[in-house]
Design a protein around this motif. Sequence first.
Motif, PDB file in Angstrom:
ATOM      1  N   ASP A  58      57.057  12.979  46.131  1.00  0.00           N
ATOM      2  CA  ASP A  58      56.618  13.486  44.825  1.00  0.00           C
ATOM      3  C   ASP A  58      55.108  13.337  44.774  1.00  0.00           C
ATOM      4  O   ASP A  58      54.582  12.229  44.616  1.00  0.00           O
ATOM      5  N   SER A  59      54.421  14.460  44.917  1.00  0.00           N
ATOM      6  CA  SER A  59      52.960  14.401  45.050  1.00  0.00           C
ATOM      7  C   SER A  59      52.240  14.522  43.715  1.00  0.00           C
ATOM      8  O   SER A  59      51.024  14.727  43.697  1.00  0.00           O
ATOM      9  N   HIS A  60      52.972  14.352  42.627  1.00  0.00           N
ATOM     10  CA  HIS A  60      52.307  14.429  41.322  1.00  0.00           C
ATOM     11  C   HIS A  60      52.994  13.479  40.352  1.00  0.00           C
ATOM     12  O   HIS A  60      53.926  13.852  39.640  1.00  0.00           O
ATOM     13  N   VAL A  61      52.514  12.234  40.331  1.00  0.00           N
ATOM     14  CA  VAL A  61      53.036  11.252  39.376  1.00  0.00           C
ATOM     15  C   VAL A  61      51.867  10.449  38.801  1.00  0.00           C
ATOM     16  O   VAL A  61      50.823  10.306  39.437  1.00  0.00           O
ATOM     17  N   HIS A  62      52.087   9.961  37.602  1.00  0.00           N
ATOM     18  CA  HIS A  62      51.082   9.106  36.952  1.00  0.00           C
ATOM     19  C   HIS A  62      51.723   7.752  36.711  1.00  0.00           C
ATOM     20  O   HIS A  62      52.819   7.666  36.140  1.00  0.00           O
ATOM     21  N   ILE A  63      51.044   6.726  37.171  1.00  0.00           N
ATOM     22  CA  ILE A  63      51.584   5.364  37.051  1.00  0.00           C
ATOM     23  C   ILE A  63      50.459   4.465  36.515  1.00  0.00           C
ATOM     24  O   ILE A  63      49.331   4.522  37.022  1.00  0.00           O
ATOM     25  N   SER A  64      50.770   3.679  35.495  1.00  0.00           N
ATOM     26  CA  SER A  64      49.781   2.711  34.972  1.00  0.00           C
ATOM     27  C   SER A  64      48.413   3.339  34.765  1.00  0.00           C
ATOM     28  O   SER A  64      47.393   2.729  35.079  1.00  0.00           O
ATOM     29  N   GLN A  65      48.397   4.540  34.236  1.00  0.00           N
ATOM     30  CA  GLN A  65      47.106   5.234  34.063  1.00  0.00           C
ATOM     31  C   GLN A  65      46.567   4.954  32.666  1.00  0.00           C
ATOM     32  O   GLN A  65      47.337   5.021  31.703  1.00  0.00           O
ATOM     33  N   GLY A  70      45.358   2.109  22.377  1.00  0.00           N
ATOM     34  CA  GLY A  70      46.657   1.696  21.843  1.00  0.00           C
ATOM     35  C   GLY A  70      47.847   2.348  22.508  1.00  0.00           C
ATOM     36  O   GLY A  70      48.986   2.116  22.105  1.00  0.00           O
ATOM     37  N   ILE A  71      47.629   3.163  23.513  1.00  0.00           N
ATOM     38  CA  ILE A  71      48.734   3.853  24.188  1.00  0.00           C
ATOM     39  C   ILE A  71      48.891   3.244  25.579  1.00  0.00           C
ATOM     40  O   ILE A  71      47.910   3.055  26.294  1.00  0.00           O
ATOM     41  N   VAL A  72      50.128   2.963  25.941  1.00  0.00           N
ATOM     42  CA  VAL A  72      50.388   2.335  27.246  1.00  0.00           C
ATOM     43  C   VAL A  72      51.428   3.147  27.993  1.00  0.00           C
ATOM     44  O   VAL A  72      52.496   3.475  27.451  1.00  0.00           O
ATOM     45  N   MET A  73      51.126   3.463  29.227  1.00  0.00           N
ATOM     46  CA  MET A  73      52.081   4.203  30.048  1.00  0.00           C
ATOM     47  C   MET A  73      53.313   3.323  30.291  1.00  0.00           C
ATOM     48  O   MET A  73      53.196   2.105  30.441  1.00  0.00           O
ATOM     49  N   ALA A  74      54.477   3.962  30.339  1.00  0.00           N
ATOM     50  CA  ALA A  74      55.722   3.186  30.382  1.00  0.00           C
ATOM     51  C   ALA A  74      56.008   2.583  31.756  1.00  0.00           C
ATOM     52  O   ALA A  74      56.826   1.685  31.866  1.00  0.00           O
ATOM     53  N   ASP A  75      55.386   3.113  32.789  1.00  0.00           N
ATOM     54  CA  ASP A  75      55.705   2.624  34.131  1.00  0.00           C
ATOM     55  C   ASP A  75      54.532   1.966  34.814  1.00  0.00           C
ATOM     56  O   ASP A  75      53.411   2.483  34.791  1.00  0.00           O
ATOM     57  N   ASP A 325      58.363   3.487  20.392  1.00  0.00           N
ATOM     58  CA  ASP A 325      57.384   2.443  20.686  1.00  0.00           C
ATOM     59  C   ASP A 325      56.041   2.856  20.077  1.00  0.00           C
ATOM     60  O   ASP A 325      55.569   3.968  20.316  1.00  0.00           O
ATOM     61  N   PRO A 326      55.419   1.956  19.290  1.00  0.00           N
ATOM     62  CA  PRO A 326      54.117   2.326  18.700  1.00  0.00           C
ATOM     63  C   PRO A 326      53.024   2.526  19.753  1.00  0.00           C
ATOM     64  O   PRO A 326      51.982   3.105  19.464  1.00  0.00           O
ATOM     65  N   GLN A 327      53.270   2.047  20.985  1.00  0.00           N
ATOM     66  CA  GLN A 327      52.308   2.304  22.065  1.00  0.00           C
ATOM     67  C   GLN A 327      52.708   3.537  22.879  1.00  0.00           C
ATOM     68  O   GLN A 327      52.139   3.818  23.921  1.00  0.00           O
ATOM     69  N   GLY A 328      53.751   4.233  22.401  1.00  0.00           N
ATOM     70  CA  GLY A 328      54.252   5.397  23.125  1.00  0.00           C
ATOM     71  C   GLY A 328      54.279   6.613  22.221  1.00  0.00           C
ATOM     72  O   GLY A 328      53.367   6.845  21.421  1.00  0.00           O
ATOM     73  N   LYS A 329      55.365   7.383  22.310  1.00  0.00           N
ATOM     74  CA  LYS A 329      55.451   8.646  21.579  1.00  0.00           C
ATOM     75  C   LYS A 329      55.381   8.444  20.063  1.00  0.00           C
ATOM     76  O   LYS A 329      54.915   9.311  19.332  1.00  0.00           O
ATOM     77  N   LEU A 330      55.894   7.303  19.586  1.00  0.00           N
ATOM     78  CA  LEU A 330      55.879   7.069  18.135  1.00  0.00           C
ATOM     79  C   LEU A 330      54.650   6.273  17.692  1.00  0.00           C
ATOM     80  O   LEU A 330      54.721   5.496  16.737  1.00  0.00           O
ATOM     81  N   THR A 331      53.548   6.465  18.372  1.00  0.00           N
ATOM     82  CA  THR A 331      52.292   5.884  17.880  1.00  0.00           C
ATOM     83  C   THR A 331      52.044   6.366  16.447  1.00  0.00           C
ATOM     84  O   THR A 331      52.246   7.559  16.150  1.00  0.00           O
TER      85      THR A 331
END
Length: 467
Positions: A58-65, A70-75, A325-331
């Motif tokens: 998988d040549s297109h992923v975002h990790i810990s970016q 206040g927003i945190v990536m989930a992985d 999650d307030p740090q995710g989609k439901l900010t």
Amino acid sequence: MAMFDTIIRGGRVSTAADTFLCDIGIRDGRIAALGTDLGEAHEIIDASGKWVLPGGIDSHVHISQPSGDGIVMADDFESATRSAVIGGNTTVLPFCLQEKGKSLRAAVEAYHAKAEGQCYTDVSFHLILSDPTPQVLGQELPALVKDGYTSFKVFMTYEGLALNDRQILEVMEVARDTRALVMIHAENYDIIRFLTDKFEAEGKIAPRFHATSRPVIAEREATSRAISLAELSDVPLMVVHVSNREAMEEIRRARQRGLKIFGETCPQYLVLTENDLDGLNMEGAKYVCSPPPRDVDSQQACWEGLQQGVFSVFSSDHCPFRYDDPQGKLTPKGRTSFRWVPNGIPGVGARLPILFSEGVMKGRIDINQFVAVTATNHAKAYGLYPRKGTIAVGADADIAIWDPERRQTLTHDLLKDGSDYTPYEGLEITGWPVTTLVRGKVMVREGALEGAKGSGSYLSREISALV
Ligand code: DUC
Ligand code: ZN
Ligand code: ZN
């Protein structure tokens, strides 16, 4: 004494070119023999009735970016690569983001520290260039390409990321000189800014207006402009996450003119539509990604792009945020406007089962096309071939054994990522990667995670075969 560490016996092996019945002998993490009657091994894996394929890349992923205030990536690397390997992948390529005003080299070092000892799959980093200063273009970037970071992404949109046409030309000049591969996010920044401001002023703030504010025309225009800039610069270009017919046709026309323009599409453009962003309350936020999913004809166009070789690669664009999650989609800010909803959806674990089921099992593509767009072409595009992406003597023993008959309803619970939902919940899947080996080590056996984190290695890459 056994000749091999492992023999995979009795499977139907497919590569991007061929399908054949043979056993695979593995020694010291590599494929040492293909044939029958290979003799003894410490471990025999019975693959009868199964399809034996190169592990997915998988040549297109975002990790810990970094993703904004206040927003945190989930992985992190542990959870993203765990989901990847459960979904039949053996290598992933995340993006190392240069933050504006900061050094690219420092970003790379910090990103390595995050990945070190955490991975279930092999990994290698692309770069994201947000600040192409003379120092970055003249020194850091050429040195990084020499060190094996042979691809980088630039953006035509987004505050803090967008490069103007002149900057893109400057970056492309460095790519030509260093033989790096440029990847581009093609959407017209001013169209999106104009429409976003307008919709907000009209009180149109729900997640579905994310899609309305990024129309096909914005993607088509930017795709056409990016191709023109690449043609002027005489560089190959990978247009990532293509979502619709008009952009696909721009790439097709460029290829017909003999330009080295390549395309990528993703599962969200095959099985989701903009109507998914209509969910009640904030449910639509689960599908907010860019470019947005479009309509049924766009889905059909993306299938045609895969069938006809306009798209070389099929990637997840895994960009995960938790929903509840307030740090995710439901900010809290996301409730005030779609502009603030974290942009991206998870998919690294679901990518391969979706394409296998919707593509191969429904007869839209054949198994060799599946292998090409999920593994081989990624390895070629990003300087990993022939070590990765195929089943051949001498290649790394990165192998996924698929049960083509296993039926499964896709649920988030199966995917083991760090998010709390999958946008593909409820999709009926036929075919599943039951056992996956990374460099000869069984990481997933009969659906259960068996390998330890830290088994994955970092891969320094060669120059792309497309350059
Ligand atoms: N582009 C990506 O490649 N991923 C997530 C968001 C985006 O705009
Ligand atoms: Zn992008
Ligand atoms: Zn992406």
